[in-house]
Design a protein around this motif. Structure first.
Motif, PDB file in Angstrom:
ATOM      1  N   GLN A  85       0.832  -1.204   0.000  1.00  0.00           N
ATOM      2  CA  GLN A  85       0.000   0.000   0.000  1.00  0.00           C
ATOM      3  C   GLN A  85       0.868   1.255   0.000  1.00  0.00           C
ATOM      4  O   GLN A  85       0.572   2.231  -0.710  1.00  0.00           O
ATOM      5  N   PHE A  86       1.938   1.239   0.777  1.00  0.00           N
ATOM      6  CA  PHE A  86       2.856   2.378   0.819  1.00  0.00           C
ATOM      7  C   PHE A  86       3.455   2.632  -0.563  1.00  0.00           C
ATOM      8  O   PHE A  86       3.473   3.769  -1.056  1.00  0.00           O
ATOM      9  N   GLU A  87       3.914   1.572  -1.206  1.00  0.00           N
ATOM     10  CA  GLU A  87       4.490   1.714  -2.545  1.00  0.00           C
ATOM     11  C   GLU A  87       3.458   2.254  -3.534  1.00  0.00           C
ATOM     12  O   GLU A  87       3.749   3.135  -4.351  1.00  0.00           O
ATOM     13  N   GLU A  88       2.246   1.729  -3.444  1.00  0.00           N
ATOM     14  CA  GLU A  88       1.177   2.176  -4.346  1.00  0.00           C
ATOM     15  C   GLU A  88       0.898   3.670  -4.186  1.00  0.00           C
ATOM     16  O   GLU A  88       0.748   4.398  -5.179  1.00  0.00           O
ATOM     17  N   GLN A  89       0.851   4.137  -2.944  1.00  0.00           N
ATOM     18  CA  GLN A  89       0.528   5.535  -2.692  1.00  0.00           C
ATOM     19  C   GLN A  89       1.685   6.470  -3.060  1.00  0.00           C
ATOM     20  O   GLN A  89       1.461   7.578  -3.549  1.00  0.00           O
ATOM     21  N   VAL A  90       2.926   6.043  -2.841  1.00  0.00           N
ATOM     22  CA  VAL A  90       4.076   6.850  -3.266  1.00  0.00           C
ATOM     23  C   VAL A  90       4.068   6.988  -4.783  1.00  0.00           C
ATOM     24  O   VAL A  90       4.248   8.089  -5.333  1.00  0.00           O
ATOM     25  N   THR A  91       3.844   5.878  -5.474  1.00  0.00           N
ATOM     26  CA  THR A  91       3.824   5.875  -6.940  1.00  0.00           C
ATOM     27  C   THR A  91       2.687   6.745  -7.464  1.00  0.00           C
ATOM     28  O   THR A  91       2.849   7.495  -8.445  1.00  0.00           O
ATOM     29  N   LYS A  92       1.532   6.641  -6.836  1.00  0.00           N
ATOM     30  CA  LYS A  92       0.353   7.414  -7.231  1.00  0.00           C
ATOM     31  C   LYS A  92       0.629   8.909  -7.177  1.00  0.00           C
ATOM     32  O   LYS A  92       0.074   9.692  -7.961  1.00  0.00           O
ATOM     33  N   VAL A 142       9.463   3.827  -6.182  1.00  0.00           N
ATOM     34  CA  VAL A 142       9.845   3.000  -5.033  1.00  0.00           C
ATOM     35  C   VAL A 142      10.737   1.868  -5.503  1.00  0.00           C
ATOM     36  O   VAL A 142      10.427   1.181  -6.491  1.00  0.00           O
ATOM     37  N   PHE A 143      11.852   1.698  -4.781  1.00  0.00           N
ATOM     38  CA  PHE A 143      12.735   0.555  -5.038  1.00  0.00           C
ATOM     39  C   PHE A 143      12.895  -0.219  -3.742  1.00  0.00           C
ATOM     40  O   PHE A 143      13.176   0.371  -2.696  1.00  0.00           O
ATOM     41  N   ARG A 144      12.696  -1.515  -3.806  1.00  0.00           N
ATOM     42  CA  ARG A 144      12.857  -2.353  -2.616  1.00  0.00           C
ATOM     43  C   ARG A 144      14.245  -2.988  -2.648  1.00  0.00           C
ATOM     44  O   ARG A 144      14.522  -3.856  -3.482  1.00  0.00           O
ATOM     45  N   ALA A 145      15.096  -2.536  -1.743  1.00  0.00           N
ATOM     46  CA  ALA A 145      16.484  -2.998  -1.712  1.00  0.00           C
ATOM     47  C   ALA A 145      16.616  -4.171  -0.752  1.00  0.00           C
ATOM     48  O   ALA A 145      16.355  -4.027   0.450  1.00  0.00           O
ATOM     49  N   LYS A 146      17.041  -5.302  -1.291  1.00  0.00           N
ATOM     50  CA  LYS A 146      17.196  -6.494  -0.456  1.00  0.00           C
ATOM     51  C   LYS A 146      18.317  -6.334   0.557  1.00  0.00           C
ATOM     52  O   LYS A 146      18.214  -6.780   1.703  1.00  0.00           O
ATOM     53  N   ASP A 147      19.408  -5.692   0.136  1.00  0.00           N
ATOM     54  CA  ASP A 147      20.562  -5.521   1.031  1.00  0.00           C
ATOM     55  C   ASP A 147      21.322  -4.262   0.650  1.00  0.00           C
ATOM     56  O   ASP A 147      20.907  -3.504  -0.244  1.00  0.00           O
ATOM     57  N   GLY A 148      22.453  -4.046   1.309  1.00  0.00           N
ATOM     58  CA  GLY A 148      23.232  -2.852   1.070  1.00  0.00           C
ATOM     59  C   GLY A 148      23.776  -2.759  -0.339  1.00  0.00           C
ATOM     60  O   GLY A 148      23.826  -1.671  -0.928  1.00  0.00           O
ATOM     61  N   ASP A 149      24.204  -3.881  -0.890  1.00  0.00           N
ATOM     62  CA  ASP A 149      24.744  -3.865  -2.255  1.00  0.00           C
ATOM     63  C   ASP A 149      23.690  -3.428  -3.259  1.00  0.00           C
ATOM     64  O   ASP A 149      23.973  -2.646  -4.180  1.00  0.00           O
ATOM     65  N   VAL A 178      11.968   6.608  -3.272  1.00  0.00           N
ATOM     66  CA  VAL A 178      11.882   6.021  -1.939  1.00  0.00           C
ATOM     67  C   VAL A 178      12.466   4.613  -2.001  1.00  0.00           C
ATOM     68  O   VAL A 178      12.005   3.778  -2.794  1.00  0.00           O
ATOM     69  N   ILE A 179      13.479   4.379  -1.188  1.00  0.00           N
ATOM     70  CA  ILE A 179      14.111   3.056  -1.136  1.00  0.00           C
ATOM     71  C   ILE A 179      13.668   2.356   0.139  1.00  0.00           C
ATOM     72  O   ILE A 179      14.003   2.791   1.247  1.00  0.00           O
ATOM     73  N   LEU A 180      12.871   1.297  -0.019  1.00  0.00           N
ATOM     74  CA  LEU A 180      12.462   0.465   1.119  1.00  0.00           C
ATOM     75  C   LEU A 180      13.573  -0.537   1.369  1.00  0.00           C
ATOM     76  O   LEU A 180      13.875  -1.367   0.512  1.00  0.00           O
ATOM     77  N   PHE A 181      14.167  -0.461   2.550  1.00  0.00           N
ATOM     78  CA  PHE A 181      15.401  -1.197   2.829  1.00  0.00           C
ATOM     79  C   PHE A 181      15.128  -2.411   3.702  1.00  0.00           C
ATOM     80  O   PHE A 181      14.534  -2.310   4.767  1.00  0.00           O
ATOM     81  N   ASP A 182      15.591  -3.572   3.212  1.00  0.00           N
ATOM     82  CA  ASP A 182      15.412  -4.834   3.934  1.00  0.00           C
ATOM     83  C   ASP A 182      16.626  -5.102   4.826  1.00  0.00           C
ATOM     84  O   ASP A 182      16.616  -4.850   6.018  1.00  0.00           O
ATOM     85  N   ASN A 183      17.667  -5.673   4.260  1.00  0.00           N
ATOM     86  CA  ASN A 183      18.921  -5.939   4.985  1.00  0.00           C
ATOM     87  C   ASN A 183      18.704  -6.741   6.269  1.00  0.00           C
ATOM     88  O   ASN A 183      19.315  -6.486   7.300  1.00  0.00           O
ATOM     89  N   GLY A 184      17.808  -7.751   6.204  1.00  0.00           N
ATOM     90  CA  GLY A 184      17.550  -8.607   7.356  1.00  0.00           C
ATOM     91  C   GLY A 184      16.267  -8.291   8.089  1.00  0.00           C
ATOM     92  O   GLY A 184      15.829  -9.057   8.960  1.00  0.00           O
ATOM     93  N   ARG A 185      15.632  -7.177   7.757  1.00  0.00           N
ATOM     94  CA  ARG A 185      14.429  -6.766   8.471  1.00  0.00           C
ATOM     95  C   ARG A 185      13.240  -7.687   8.191  1.00  0.00           C
ATOM     96  O   ARG A 185      12.455  -7.989   9.102  1.00  0.00           O
ATOM     97  N   LEU A 186      13.072  -8.098   6.947  1.00  0.00           N
ATOM     98  CA  LEU A 186      11.929  -8.946   6.607  1.00  0.00           C
ATOM     99  C   LEU A 186      12.051 -10.329   7.242  1.00  0.00           C
ATOM    100  O   LEU A 186      11.048 -10.931   7.640  1.00  0.00           O
ATOM    101  N   LYS A 187      13.270 -10.826   7.361  1.00  0.00           N
ATOM    102  CA  LYS A 187      13.479 -12.103   8.039  1.00  0.00           C
ATOM    103  C   LYS A 187      13.102 -11.992   9.511  1.00  0.00           C
ATOM    104  O   LYS A 187      12.460 -12.882  10.076  1.00  0.00           O
ATOM    105  N   ALA A 188      13.483 -10.885  10.138  1.00  0.00           N
ATOM    106  CA  ALA A 188      13.145 -10.674  11.547  1.00  0.00           C
ATOM    107  C   ALA A 188      11.640 -10.584  11.745  1.00  0.00           C
ATOM    108  O   ALA A 188      11.107 -11.016  12.776  1.00  0.00           O
TER     109      ALA A 188
END
Length: 722
Positions: free
Chosen positions: A69-76, A81-88, A294-304
């Motif tokens: 929903q956040f991505e949809e509203q930012v795009t709208k 929006v880019f979802r970054a899996k990790d730092g690289d 907007v970069i949504l950053f994971d880097n272990g957060r989704l696993k937690a």
């Protein structure tokens, strides 16, 4: 952080840093007062904290939907929006964006997420000009330091040090006058805002309802970074997402109050969509279409988020109040007690966002006092999560061979363990004076330099039980006493007092001979397998006692039984049922006796006599939630006049193995406790925890020998005629 980090050396260096100690001590003294004043207008602080916690829990349970929903509203609203899996992945996306848009200059506002991946260093290596614009971040960037606090990154520096760094950066003499230095920083940073091709900000929250990001600051730099450059990049971790704009309210009510003791910060910005930007072309300011990434950053957060325990990190609002009350952080700061993030919450985030190896190097610095949990807006059980991660580490890598051998062959074997303690009572005699060890030889000398150590009793409590047990005709209750190691072998007189008081109340008291250590030392190291073996021995012993109550005069043991034993056997239906049946009968001595005395009218306040003050054990107050009852007993004790002391509920610095392994940290914490005891004017310090009794007794022996220490049970027992 180097894998061969010399933590002991770093600790000693920081303990010698008078500037650091002064800054941290002053803030630690002022913070509780400022926070309390800021919360004066809040009718129910606990209800407010519950609202933060409950909202965050509900969010993590629906995280994927909320992120979508956040991505949809930012795009709208014109953003990308880019979802970054990790730092690289984040670095690659950002650098490609810079190349595509011809970005040469970047202005940044504070973002701990970028610190995780050393983003500034990466961009500078690529030839980009990157400037931090938060005053604290700018200071430490020119000093070449890392943040030492999540909210106040330069708290470890004083104005003289800052003036020196300013002079080097600006190539002129800068006087250590704060107002003057702020003005110089404003002038130096103004061009960065005006000429930046890109602005990078973090976010305090991201709202799924409208795609807005919230920025809470005191300097206004984040608002400038977000609005002036033609390209805005927001880097936000998944844990910052919230469902609606209304959900921002409890965060905005708690974050500034907890972080800096403010009702509200100077600037509160909510940015939704890509607004036009002003850029200078040919000497004229013109409006230009602005880009928002907007970069949504994971880097272990989704696993937690998928871990039943670790998802608690989503309840963190990054106020850093846990650091503000942490006794260890106050001594050494975040450069020692931290990796990227500092303190206990930093240790947890280090495990999730960096590596378990980095976690292992700092996790033992958590003293387990729970002041962080007591004050956390999201009610995160920081010490509990650290113990959980320790257990995960042991499952993965095992324990060191020597530790494992001791746990399995000594602590898990009651007879061996108790025989060794009996031998210790004999072997200690050359170093013992009365009931304490005042000196030790060779490399052990440091352990007894500033405190005496407890001596093992000549005759343990288990050998005294028959002598103190009375036959009770028609007892009102049958009570089984769990002594724990300390009362059994260090303070058997406390056990005798417990018996005397309970028997005076016409209760039959029994002592199951097969009881052993509660297992807390093993649990603290993360060895759940051995802890289960120990727990089973104790469970069997107390099942056979067939008692109405299981009595504890040690809050650590009581809490271990009441909470941890249940958790240990949650996946074992048979033992879980057996534990729950026993746990229902667990009672802590002072709260139980206060209740019984209240029934028969013995809780009448008295005055006159020796002044007595009381130290709240961490496990007692913040683990069992027992704090008024010991005071009621002391206030009603004839021959004593009860007085409160300053910081009565601050840790004494014992914390089990911590007090031995980190003596250099334990001792300054203990000294503050001893100073507060002396300042109270009390002749007696009462405690309800044998571990605290060990620590404080040792400090009194060296620093205030005229003050006596007694367990509350002993003070009550004194009033009973034999």
């Amino acid at each position: 952080m180097s894998s061969n980090r010399n933590l002991k050396q770093e600790i000693n260096e920081k303990l010698m840093d008078e500037t650091l100690r002064g800054s941290l001590n002053r803030f630690a003294e002022a913070y509780p007062i400022a926070r309390a004043k800021a919360y004066e207008s809040v009718d129910d602080i606990d209800a407010l904290r519950n609202s933060v916690r409950d909202m965050k829990i509900a969010t993590v349970e629906n995280l994927e939907k909320i992120a979508d929903q956040f991505e949809e509203q930012v795009t709208k609203r014109g953003g990308k929006v880019f979802r970054a899996k990790d730092g690289d992945a984040l670095k690659e996306y950002l650098f490609n964006l810079c190349k595509e848009k011809g970005v040469k200059r970047i202005a940044k506002s504070k973002s701990m997420a970028t610190e995780e991946i050393h983003l500034n260093h990466f961009l500078e290596e690529k030839g980009l000009h990157v400037k931090e614009t938060d005053l604290g971040e700018w200071i430490i960037s020119i000093a070449g330091h890392k943040p030492s606090h999540m909210v106040m990154p330069a708290i470890h520096l004083d104005r003289n040090q800052v003036a020196k760094y300013f002079s080097q950066e600006l190539n002129k003499d800068i006087e250590p006058d704060i107002a003057y230095m702020v003005q110089e920083a404003r002038i130096a940073l103004r061009d960065e805002f005006l000429h930046a091709d890109m602005g990078i900000t973090g976010a305090n929250f991201g709202i799924a309802e409208n795609g807005a990001t919230g920025l809470v600051t005191n300097e206004g730099n984040a608002r400038l970074v977000a609005t002036l450059p033609p390209i805005q990049v927001v880097i936000i971790g998944y844990e910052k997402l919230i469902p609606t704009i209304k959900d921002a309210v409890p965060i905005l009510r708690t974050l500034p109050r907890n972080a800096t003791g403010q009702l509200m910060t100077s600037y509160m910005s909510m940015i939704s969509g890509a607004a036009p930007a002003l850029v200078k072309k040919d000497g004229q300011w013109v409006e230009q279409e602005k880009e928002l990434h907007v970069i949504l950053f994971d880097n272990g957060r989704l696993k937690a988020a998928k871990d039943d325990k670790l998802k608690q990190i989503y309840q963190c609002v990054r106020c850093a109040s846990c650091l503000n009350v942490c006794p260890v952080y106050t001594l050494v700061g975040g450069h020692v007690y931290g990796h990227i993030y500092a303190g206990g919450i930093g240790a947890i985030l280090t495990a999730l966002l960096n590596s378990m190896d980095d976690f292992k190097q700092i996790n033992e610095m958590c003293i387990g006092c729970r002041r962080c949990t007591e004050i956390c807006p999201g009610k995160i059980d920081i010490p509990g999560l650290i113990e959980y991660l320790r257990a995960k580490s042991v499952e993965q890598d095992g324990l060191p061979f020597g530790v494992k051998a001791v746990f399995e062959n000594v602590l898990a074997n009651r007879k061996v363990f108790h025989n060794l303690l009996r031998l210790a009572s004999i072997g200690q005699k050359p170093f013992t004076t009365g009931r304490v060890i005042r000196h030790l030889p060779l490399f052990f000398a440091g352990l007894a330099a500033d405190r005496s150590l407890p001596a093992v009793a000549d005759k343990p409590f288990r050998d005294r039980v028959k002598k103190v047990t009375k036959k009770i005709d028609k007892p009102v209750k049958r009570v089984a006493f769990f002594s724990g190691c300390n009362i059994d072998f260090i303070f058997p007189e406390t056990g005798e007092s417990v018996y005397k008081v309970l028997q005076d109340l016409n209760m039959e008291v029994v002592f199951p001979e097969d009881q052993s250590c509660c297992g807390k030392p093993v649990l603290g190291m993360g060895d759940h397998e051995t802890a289960r073996k120990i727990a089973k021995q104790n469970i069997i012993a107390f099942e056979e006692a067939k008692a109405d109550y299981i009595m504890f005069a040690c809050p650590t043991c009581a809490e271990t039984w009441h909470l941890t034993y249940v958790e240990l056997f949650k996946d074992d239906p048979e033992w879980s049922k057996r534990v729950e049946k026993l746990v229902h009968n667990v009672r802590e001595f002072t709260s139980f006796i206060a209740g019984e005395y209240d029934k028969i009218g013995r809780l009448t306040k008295t005055t006159g006599g020796q002044k007595v003050t009381y130290h709240d054990s961490c496990h007692m107050k913040r683990g069992l939630n027992v704090h008024t009852e010991p005071r009621q007993l002391l206030e009603s004790a004839p021959g004593y006049d009860f007085v409160e002391m300053k910081d009565c509920d601050k840790c004494c610095g014992m914390a089990g193995a911590f007090g031995v392994k980190y003596t250099e940290l334990s001792m300054p914490i203990l000294k503050k406790k001893i100073d507060n005891i002396k300042d109270s004017g009390a002749e007696v310090i009462a405690v309800a925890c044998p571990a605290c009794m060990m620590q404080i007794q040792g400090g009194l022996d060296k620093q205030a020998p005229n003050v006596k220490i007694k367990h509350v049970a002993e003070i009550i027992a004194e009033q009973i005629k034999d």
